[in-house]
Design a protein around this motif. Structure first.
Motif, PDB file in Angstrom:
ATOM      1  N   GLU A  34      21.291  32.621  38.972  1.00 17.06           N
ATOM      2  CA  GLU A  34      21.605  34.041  38.881  1.00 17.06           C
ATOM      3  C   GLU A  34      23.032  34.256  38.422  1.00 17.06           C
ATOM      4  O   GLU A  34      23.303  35.103  37.561  1.00 17.06           O
ATOM      5  CB  GLU A  34      21.388  34.699  40.244  1.00 17.06           C
ATOM      6  CG  GLU A  34      21.625  36.210  40.233  1.00 17.06           C
ATOM      7  CD  GLU A  34      21.371  36.828  41.583  1.00 17.06           C
ATOM      8  OE1 GLU A  34      22.081  37.793  41.948  1.00 17.06           O
ATOM      9  OE2 GLU A  34      20.457  36.347  42.311  1.00 17.06           O
TER      10      GLU A  34
ATOM     11  N   ARG B 138      25.191  31.147  42.671  1.00 21.60           N
ATOM     12  CA  ARG B 138      24.493  32.126  43.485  1.00 21.60           C
ATOM     13  C   ARG B 138      23.025  32.174  43.069  1.00 21.60           C
ATOM     14  O   ARG B 138      22.724  32.460  41.914  1.00 21.60           O
ATOM     15  CB  ARG B 138      25.128  33.509  43.333  1.00 21.60           C
ATOM     16  CG  ARG B 138      24.522  34.562  44.285  1.00 21.60           C
ATOM     17  CD  ARG B 138      25.250  35.883  44.128  1.00 21.60           C
ATOM     18  NE  ARG B 138      24.939  36.500  42.840  1.00 21.60           N
ATOM     19  CZ  ARG B 138      25.670  37.477  42.303  1.00 21.60           C
ATOM     20  NH1 ARG B 138      26.756  37.899  42.924  1.00 21.60           N
ATOM     21  NH2 ARG B 138      25.315  38.005  41.138  1.00 21.60           N
ATOM     22  N   SER B 139      22.149  31.854  44.017  1.00 17.03           N
ATOM     23  CA  SER B 139      20.688  31.980  43.858  1.00 17.03           C
ATOM     24  C   SER B 139      20.181  31.317  42.590  1.00 17.03           C
ATOM     25  O   SER B 139      20.353  31.849  41.488  1.00 17.03           O
ATOM     26  CB  SER B 139      20.274  33.458  43.871  1.00 17.03           C
ATOM     27  OG  SER B 139      20.544  34.023  45.132  1.00 17.03           O
TER      28      SER B 139
ATOM     29  N   GLY C  12      22.842  32.487  48.542  1.00 19.15           N
ATOM     30  CA  GLY C  12      21.640  33.120  48.017  1.00 19.15           C
ATOM     31  C   GLY C  12      20.394  32.328  48.368  1.00 19.15           C
ATOM     32  O   GLY C  12      20.240  31.808  49.475  1.00 19.15           O
ATOM     33  N   GLU C  13      19.503  32.189  47.361  1.00 14.39           N
ATOM     34  CA  GLU C  13      18.213  31.545  47.599  1.00 14.39           C
ATOM     35  C   GLU C  13      17.945  30.484  46.554  1.00 14.39           C
ATOM     36  O   GLU C  13      18.373  30.597  45.405  1.00 14.39           O
ATOM     37  CB  GLU C  13      17.076  32.580  47.562  1.00 14.39           C
ATOM     38  CG  GLU C  13      17.109  33.571  48.710  1.00 14.39           C
ATOM     39  CD  GLU C  13      15.938  34.542  48.654  1.00 14.39           C
ATOM     40  OE1 GLU C  13      15.387  34.717  47.552  1.00 14.39           O
ATOM     41  OE2 GLU C  13      15.569  35.077  49.709  1.00 14.39           O
TER      42      GLU C  13
ATOM     43  N   THR D  17      16.666  29.577  51.899  1.00 14.65           N
ATOM     44  CA  THR D  17      17.861  30.411  52.023  1.00 14.65           C
ATOM     45  C   THR D  17      19.073  29.519  52.266  1.00 14.65           C
ATOM     46  O   THR D  17      19.080  28.679  53.166  1.00 14.65           O
ATOM     47  CB  THR D  17      17.716  31.392  53.193  1.00 14.65           C
ATOM     48  OG1 THR D  17      16.563  32.208  52.967  1.00 14.65           O
ATOM     49  CG2 THR D  17      18.956  32.276  53.308  1.00 14.65           C
TER      50      THR D  17
END
Length: 859
Positions: free
Chosen positions: A85, A109-110, A152-153, A164
């Motif tokens: 992301e 992030r993610s 994030g994920e 997570t």
């Protein structure tokens, strides 16, 4: 007007402004053109790997040397392998000229990850590296990242829930030609599962080292199996795992050195394989495993060389249940227990080469509480209790195996089983009991102890077995089988047909048939057995309920001493030694049994020697056996006997000095044989044999085959009693009738309950009626027998030859026969004073052929 110095300053400033403008312009160009520039140069490098990148936006800030990429996507063979992301990087400007790429910070992030595509790319890179081994590689710049973080994920290509990232940090990260290193901290969640770890990662000279200062996981097994797509034996439960370890991996292999590891599983369920590919299901409330100072080493070629050293292992299982079959054709079993604790010290396991036996060395202690083992019916309801234990302790179990042995050596110092029940069935199909009566277990004991157990090289040695027993109870059914014995290794089919086969006479027959003698010199066993001693203590009561008879027999023997010593079975049966045994017990308050002898306990057919005494045995208890053997019941009598015999291949041979006191035998009401003409009932003979006090003394030879496969104490007592009665009566009759042998014959009927005392026929010539010398010689001994046996009555029946259809001839023949009888009776009365009440004439019988004269029967 400007001075010269001012002009120089202006020129210098103009140059600086130009340079700044150029630098600013370049920065602006770089900042504005970074998006296509990054994509262009990156894809040119990735094209050779069939890979490419794409992103929504990318910006390089030349002012703070930072790079930010939004929605980055890495494709391999037109399939998305990785997407992020946001990727943010801060460069360290001080290290840009030192042949190193230095980042102050990198944040992810993610991101999305496709594991299968990634593995395919790694395989291609490995193949490319093997192909380009001879091509000189340019040196890699040193990559340094002071701080890496992620949040994030983490998403996956498969239809899985995301992971997570609560916290991920890598500090002091470096990567170069000399290897890589990093300090790691992570905290992840997958659904309700968590994983946290802290440690360091180092790579140096093709060796990877991981120092796990902390690794903790809390996992749901169902989620773990779904996530990993691996069919684990554990299919249900909650896992809590903690460890600290040093992991090392290189081309030589893998090494894991752990100071302490703890595994806890709650509400677990797993599948395990039993014998013959049968399945077992194991469930438990709590499982705990602790390993102290463990070392695992495995060479790179998998199991060709594996070593495990564990200084201390502690395992505990609470409220467990094992369900399944011991063998594929067996009935289901169910084992339930409260607790099992296992501790092992200084365990060493190694496998040096493929297809070589496992080498191990460990010492184990086992404790358990409340164990119940049931055998189940088809509806999963219990049909038998195999074993119940309040507690069990196994101490000093030492297991070892060397490279030269094909099987492990197992030794144990002591095993103690407390408060146990063995073999209790719910129903016995061939035995009818009162509905309110519970079937008793075969064995109930306070404590069973086993000392000095050793199994090595197909040789089992046990120092001693001591059983402090409460009760030993046998139910014998009509097939002479022990009905309350649970055979764990018999299949359902074997159990259902056992005892149901009939012989040609309609009698129950043994399915397996008789075996030849066990003592065959050529017979060999895979396992030799030696037990120094077996003792039954606690003065238990051994009870027999024998339902194989016409009337159920019940016997209770209090065991004062029962011991076996030198129990032996060699691999070569001919070299086996006989075990010595001793039995001392009471039957009731006064009766005793004392036996000493030797036997082969593992022989298929009985083979033993015995010598002993029976004292004050109340024979009326054994009436069911005597009834079936003779047709008569014992009203009273005490048996005393000194015996010595041997049984070889189920054939008994020996002698018994028998003394029966106060014997009295009564005729059964349904005994139809006892009142027949020309026979003498055995009770009548015994009444003649016994003295005025009803005592009978007789030496009995024991000979014949023991057909009952469960022949025991009650069978022996009944055998001695029956033999004494029959042999004593027969001997008495033969001796008593010797003076009259010319006119009387004695024979025991096949039933064994009656003696046939027959009088010889007295021949006459045709038409003769008067007594001639031959008839007078016959009358004398017969009359003397009648005089000595006043209870005897004699029936006299004339026999003549003729045609009974010719009525006139028949009348004349009957007159002749009738006259012969009358003259014979007259002589018995007048010459020998035999009462006419004891001489009974019968009607003349006309036959077509045969002996003419008189026939007789005692009554």
């Amino acid at each position: 007007m400007l001075s010269l110095s001012d002009e120089k300053v202006m020129n210098r400033s103009s140059k600086l402004l130009v340079k700044f403008a150029v630098f600013t312009g370049l920065c602006l160009v770089l900042w504005l053109a970074s998006d296509p520039l990054i994509k262009h140069f990156a894809n040119r490098q990735l094209a050779d790997m069939n890979a490419s990148i794409d992103y929504k936006s990318a910006r390089i800030s030349p002012f703070d040397l930072s790079v930010t990429i939004e929605e980055l996507q890495l494709d391999y063979k037109s399939q998305t392998m990785l997407s992020v992301e946001q990727l943010s990087v801060d460069l360290n400007s001080h290290a840009l000229t030192d042949k190193e790429l230095h980042f102050d910070h990198l944040h992810i992030r993610s991101f999305y990850f496709d594991n299968s595509t990634f593995l395919e790319l790694l395989e291609q890179l490995a193949n490319d590296q093997d192909t380009d081994d001879d091509i000189e590689q340019s040196s890699l710049p040193l990559l340094i990242i002071d701080d890496v973080s992620a949040s994030g994920e983490l998403l996956f290509a498969e239809d899985k829930e995301p992971v997570t990232i609560n916290d991920f940090a890598a500090n002091d990260v470096s990567y170069g030609e000399q290897g890589y290193k990093a300090k790691l901290n992570a905290a992840l969640n997958y659904m309700q599962n968590s994983l946290s770890m802290a440690g360091t990662l180092n790579s140096d000279n093709d060796q990877i080292k991981i120092n796990l200062k902390k690794l903790n996981s809390q996992l749901n097994v169902t989620d773990l199996n779904e996530f990993s797509e691996i069919n684990l034996p554990l299919i249900q439960g909650h896992i809590d795992f903690d460890t600290m370890a040093n992991v090392s991996y290189s081309q030589q292999g893998l090494s894991i050195d752990s100071g302490q590891s703890d595994l806890r599983i709650s509400d677990g369920l797993l599948n395990a394989a039993g014998a013959d590919n049968s399945e077992l299901e194991i469930s438990f409330e709590q499982f705990q495993l602790g390993l102290s100072n463990s070392l695992f080493e495995m060479k790179s070629d998998a199991l060709s060389a594996t070593k495990i050293n564990i200084e201390q292992m502690d395992m505990a299982i609470a409220n467990g249940l094992v369900s399944g079959v011991l063998r594929s054709d067996n009935a289901d079993s169910q084992i339930e227990f409260s607790k099992i604790q296992i501790s092992a010290t200084k365990s060493q396991i190694s496998l040096d080469q493929q297809n070589q036996p496992l080498q191990l060395d460990t010492t184990v202690n086992i404790d358990s509480e409340r164990l119940d083992w049931h055998q189940l019916a088809l509806n999963n309801e219990p049909k038998a209790l195999v074993l119940h234990l309040d507690a069990a302790t196994l101490l000093g179990i030492h297991i070892s195996q060397t490279e030269n042995s094909q099987s492990p050596t197992v030794a144990m110092d002591k095993m103690t089983l407390k408060t146990g029940i063995f073999s209790q069935v719910i129903a016995m199909p061939l035995i009818e009991l009162n509905k309110n009566k519970t079937i008793e277990p075969l064995l109930e004991f306070n404590q069973l102890s086993l000392d000095k157990f050793s199994l090595a090289n197909d040789e089992l040695v046990i120092g001693g077995i001591d059983i402090d027993a409460k009760h030993v109870i046998f139910y014998k059914n009509k097939d002479n089988a022990i009905a309350n014995f649970v055979d764990l290794f018999a299949s359902d089919e074997e159990q259902s047909v056992a005892g149901d086969v009939q012989d040609e006479n309609g009698q129950q027959a043994n399915n397996t048939g008789k075996q030849e003698s066990t003592l065959n010199p050529a017979q060999e066993h895979d396992l030799s057995i030696h037990v120094d001693r077996i003792n039954l203590t606690g003065e238990p009561v051994i009870t027999l309920y024998d339902h194989s008879l016409s009337e159920t027999f019940e016997q209770h023997v209090i065991i004062e001493q029962l011991s076996l010593s030198n129990v032996d079975r060699a691999n070569d049966e001919s070299k086996s030694e006989k075990a010595q045994f001793s039995l001392k017990g009471r039957i009731g308050k006064r009766a005793r049994i004392d036996i000493d002898g030797a036997l082969y306990p593992f022989a298929d057919e009985r083979d033993l020697e015995a010598k002993g005494q029976l004292k004050a045995i109340d024979l009326k208890r054994y009436t069911p056996y005597v009834v079936d053997a003779t047709g008569y019941a014992i009203k009273q009598g005490l048996l005393y006997a000194d015996f010595q015999f041997a049984i070889n291949n189920d054939v008994i041979k020996g002698d018994v000095d028998t003394r029966i006191k106060g014997i009295e035998i009564s005729e059964l009401q349904n005994n139809k044989q006892s009142g027949s003409v020309s026979t003498m009932p055995i009770n009548v003979v015994i009444s003649q044999l016994s003295d005025e006090h009803g005592n009978v003394n007789v030496d009995v030879p024991l000979t014949g085959r023991i057909d009952d496969p469960n022949f025991g104490l009650s069978g022996f007592i009944s055998l001695v009693t029956t033999k004494a009665i029959k042999e004593g009566a027969k001997t008495y009759l033969l001796q008593a009738l010797v003076p009259y042998a010319s006119v009387v014959n004695v024979a025991m009927l096949a039933s064994g309950s009656l003696f046939k005392v027959s009088v010889n026929d007295l021949p006459y010539e045709t038409g003769q009626t008067e007594l001639r010398p031959i008839q007078k010689e016959f009358i004398q001994p017969l009359a003397e027998l009648m005089q000595s046996k006043e209870e005897l009555h004699l029936t006299i029946c004339p026999v003549v030859i003729g045609n009974s259809d010719d009525k006139a001839q028949a009348r004349e023949l009957r007159k002749v026969g009738q006259l012969r009888g009358e003259l014979f009776i007259d002589a018995m009365i007048e010459q020998y004073q035999i009462s006419d009440e004891r001489l009974i004439p019968c009607r003349t019988k006309i036959v077509e052929k045969g002996v003419v004269g008189l026939t007789f029967n005692f009554n």
